[in-house]
Scaffold this motif. Structure first.
Motif, short mmCIF file in Angstrom:
data_model
loop_
_atom_site.label_atom_id
_atom_site.label_comp_id
_atom_site.label_asym_id
_atom_site.label_seq_id
_atom_site.Cartn_x
_atom_site.Cartn_y
_atom_site.Cartn_z
N ALA A 100 -23.09 -17.75 -5.27
CA ALA A 100 -23.62 -17.95 -4.02
C ALA A 100 -24.05 -18.75 -2.84
O ALA A 100 -24.61 -18.94 -2.01
CB ALA A 100 -25.61 -17.76 -4.91
N SER A 101 -22.92 -20.17 -3.85
CA SER A 101 -22.78 -21.37 -2.81
C SER A 101 -21.99 -20.78 -1.15
O SER A 101 -22.66 -21.39 -0.40
CB SER A 101 -22.13 -22.08 -3.16
N TYR A 360 -31.81 -26.70 3.46
CA TYR A 360 -33.46 -27.30 2.59
C TYR A 360 -34.49 -27.11 4.11
O TYR A 360 -35.55 -26.28 3.57
CB TYR A 360 -33.26 -28.99 2.08
N THR A 361 -33.96 -27.31 5.27
CA THR A 361 -35.27 -27.54 5.93
C THR A 361 -35.42 -25.49 6.39
O THR A 361 -36.51 -24.38 6.61
CB THR A 361 -34.05 -27.69 7.53
N LYS A 362 -34.54 -25.03 6.29
CA LYS A 362 -34.67 -23.40 6.84
C LYS A 362 -35.54 -23.17 5.29
O LYS A 362 -36.07 -22.17 5.83
CB LYS A 362 -32.56 -22.63 6.56
N LYS A 366 -38.65 -20.50 5.36
CA LYS A 366 -38.67 -19.00 4.74
C LYS A 366 -39.52 -18.67 3.83
O LYS A 366 -40.43 -17.68 4.13
CB LYS A 366 -36.76 -19.22 3.93
N TYR A 367 -39.70 -19.72 2.66
CA TYR A 367 -40.65 -19.42 1.50
C TYR A 367 -41.89 -20.34 2.14
O TYR A 367 -42.95 -20.48 0.79
CB TYR A 367 -40.06 -20.37 0.28
N THR A 448 -33.45 -28.83 -4.81
CA THR A 448 -33.43 -27.94 -5.95
C THR A 448 -33.81 -26.95 -6.53
O THR A 448 -32.81 -25.48 -6.40
CB THR A 448 -32.47 -29.24 -7.29
N ASN A 449 -35.52 -26.88 -6.36
CA ASN A 449 -35.88 -25.43 -6.55
C ASN A 449 -35.44 -24.37 -5.50
O ASN A 449 -36.02 -24.08 -5.86
CB ASN A 449 -36.75 -26.34 -7.74
N LEU A 450 -35.62 -25.10 -4.39
CA LEU A 450 -35.52 -24.21 -3.69
C LEU A 450 -34.17 -23.59 -3.37
O LEU A 450 -34.20 -21.52 -3.22
CB LEU A 450 -35.33 -24.74 -1.99
N VAL A 451 -33.51 -24.67 -3.38
CA VAL A 451 -32.26 -23.49 -3.97
C VAL A 451 -32.00 -22.62 -5.06
O VAL A 451 -32.33 -21.58 -5.47
CB VAL A 451 -30.35 -24.33 -3.77
#
Length: 651
Positions: A100-101, A360-362, A366-367, A448-451
């Protein structure tokens, strides 16, 4: 990707493509009632056709055997419930995270950084610098002192000269004044690299901070990258403990004299270079870039050769003596050719932080996650001095179930961030205020939770990712099955391995060898003279005296125990006592005196153990697959197989 992942992907090279000429549902064979389609077999066969080294496996019937064996093993793996093992589930999860990275990134920022990196590696910078050391977690007062000190040094350098100040202030403890010589992109930490490349030649940068402290850098020169050199070398090995240093120096000088006499570099490398990995290829090394080698003298010699074909004098490194020939000069590669490598370097470098921030900004956008978090003052108010002592706990009246932030369909609560604060106390120091601690912790917690959310939903959002993960699942399952059933079992079955060796000893023999002297020369007539002298019983040293001189080396002798594959011997050399005829070998001529023949001998079990274990594993696997075929009957639809063969022949 590590070796295990590579092996798994080899086992599971069955990608999801549909062949148009045979229906997706047409069954080619069944394994204990489970259907395997013809379309799957065709895509597997076509995909792996170029990877098969054994020509027999390109035969459709032969390949069908391999494929049915694969399906038999997968059937057994699922029957053993290996896909329910925690280790399997964990391994699959780790792989998904690793894969996924490469999917979870900000491509626009990555592309900009890769382009910048290409511009940086296209030029070298020559610079010196002054560093005032400062810990990363220094207090504001210490930071201000260090900044004021570096500013004073810069002012001095502007008036007195950078080099004078650099040498005066260097103490090797708190202040470093260093000559960095030439460097390129990725050779320094990113902030330092930025300062060096953005400062004009002859000027001194403004102070900047890295994790080491405050710097100023004086850029002395810039040049286009020296590109890439391909060279060959002839190497005579030595070590610091080697008692034969003089003998090695004498041998390299003898070889150098033969080069000066007009003998070809490639021929001499094949005959005498002790770098076994390159000797057979005329000493050719993989291409070399500036700053790549550990040996400065070797690199300077390589880039000091001006024209293709130039040959260096013998040089000494920590590894031995070398003579180097320049084969090719190549400027830095085009951007598109270097792009994949540079992208990987960018993602491993400090630059990755810029990519992460963009990601992180994206993801927040997105969410639908706001950058503001009104609940943070509540958490700031909960902290006390116990946090610095790593003993802080959430209070009894903590509002654990209160909503904190929603990411997509997942609702995170106060307790999620509260527990994060508890677990991460060891990352904080008393120099940080409670407000700073909470703000930094929340930023890390949210990112961390976004990723994590993106990773968990990536199979739904990206079809290509979903296909690769599906491919990996079966491969990992097969790997675990083989490891537990065959590989590890064979390793622990010491009695079975020993018995296999006893029953197949004829497979494990040491080859015939000979005690021989090989004389090598570029001139056939010289070896005719050597042959006559050998027949007369003259010693090698006496022959050397007659045919060689200080100024000219016509013959080089090799004396040792050899097998048929020794580099000095011609192909298919007949082991026969006495003096041989003269052979053409490696673009030169050789003459062999066989003093004694050492017959083929039986290897001991310990000497053969690695090969015996491998053979035993193959033997056990064949037996096991036969048992699986009896346990899970395979029924092939012969009519469909005929259609498959017909279709494959038309390709």
């Amino acid at each position: 990707m590590n070796i295990k992942y590579s092996l798994v992907l080899f086992f599971a090279s069955f990608l999801f493509q549909v062949n148009a000429q045979i229906s997706k549902e047409t069954v080619l064979f069944t394994v204990d009632g489970d259907s395997v389609t013809a379309s799957e077999f065709i895509r597997v066969y076509n995909k792996n056709l170029d990877l098969v080294q054994d020509e027999s496996q390109k035969d459709v019937d032969e390949y069908l055997k391999l494929f049915t064996n694969y399906k038999l093993k997968l059937k057994e793996a699922r029957a053993l419930m290996l896909d329910e093992k925690p280790s399997y589930i964990r391994e699959l999860s780790n792989y998904k995270k690793q894969l996924a990275s490469s999917y979870i990134t900000d491509n626009k920022v990555t592309e900009e950084l890769v382009e910048e990196a290409y511009n940086r590696v296209s030029y070298d910078v020559k610079a010196t610098h002054i560093l005032i050391k400062l810990p990363e977690n220094a207090s504001p007062s210490d930071t201000l002192v260090a900044y004021n000190d570096i500013m004073k040094l810069r002012d001095r350098a502007l008036t007195e000269g950078f080099e004078k100040v650099r040498q005066e202030v260097h103490n090797g403890q708190t202040i470093y004044g260093e000559d960095l010589d030439w460097f390129s992109g990725f050779k320094m930490v990113y902030k330092f690299e930025n300062a060096a490349y953005n400062t004009p030649v002859g000027e001194i940068s403004k102070p900047f901070r890295t994790r080491f402290g405050y710097h100023i850098v004086n850029v002395q020169d810039k040049r286009k990258s020296r590109g890439e050199r391909t060279v060959a070398h002839i190497m005579i090995l030595t070590s610091k403990e080697d008692v034969n240093q003089e003998q090695a120096a004498e041998r390299i000088q003898d070889i150098y004299k033969k080069l000066q006499q007009g003998e070809t570099f490639e021929t001499l490398a094949k005959q005498f270079s002790e770098d076994k990995s390159t000797a057979s290829n005329g000493g050719r090394l993989t291409p070399i870039s500036s700053g790549q080698l550990n040996s400065k003298i070797f690199e300077d010699t390589v880039f000091g050769l001006k024209e293709e074909g130039d040959i260096s004098e013998p040089i000494k490194t920590d590894y031995g003596w070398h003579i180097i020939k320049l084969l090719n000069k190549k400027p830095i590669a085009a951007y598109e050719d270097m792009r994949p490598e540079l992208e990987q370097m960018v993602k491993r470098d400090e630059r990755s932080k810029l990519i992460d921030e963009a990601l992180y900004t994206k993801l927040r956008a997105k969410y639908g996650v706001s950058e503001k978090q009104p609940a943070l003052p509540y958490f700031i108010g909960l902290l006390n001095d116990d946090y610095y002592r790593l003993s802080w706990q959430l209070p009894v009246a903590f509002e654990a179930n209160k909503p904190l932030v929603r990411i997509g369909t997942e609702q995170l609560l106060f307790k999620d961030f509260g527990n994060f604060l508890v677990k991460n106390q060891h990352y904080n120091r008393s120099a940080d205020t409670f407000e700073s601690i909470v703000n930094k912790a929340y930023s890390t917690f949210l990112n961390t939770n976004l990723v994590k959310y993106q990773e968990e939903h990536l199979e739904e959002e990206d079809e290509d990712f979903a296909n690769i993960v599906a491919e990996y699942r079966d491969g990992l399952l097969l790997f675990d099955l083989m490891e537990s059933t065959i590989w590890d079992a064979a390793k622990t079955d010491s009695l079975g391995v020993q018995n296999y060796f006893n029953e197949h000893k004829e497979k494990y023999m040491a080859p015939e060898k000979m005690d021989a002297i090989v004389a090598s020369s570029a001139q056939q007539k010289t070896l005719k003279k050597v042959s006559k002298l050998m027949v007369q019983g003259m010693s090698v040293e006496d022959i050397k005296t007659l045919v060689n001189s200080n100024d000219k080396i016509d013959v080089i002798f090799t004396e040792e125990i050899m097998d048929a594959n020794h580099q000095a011997l011609p192909e298919h050399f007949e082991f026969k006592k006495g003096i041989s005829k003269i052979y053409k070998h490696n673009d030169a001529f050789v003459l062999v005196e066989v003093k004694d023949i050492l017959p083929q001998t039986q290897k001991t079990f310990e000497e053969s153990k690695g090969l015996v274990l491998s053979d035993y594993q193959t033997y056990k696997e064949e037996q096991w697959v036969a048992e699986l075929a009896a346990k899970y009957p395979v029924v092939v639809n012969q009519e469909v197989l005929k259609e498959v063969k017909s279709q494959l022949k038309t390709k």
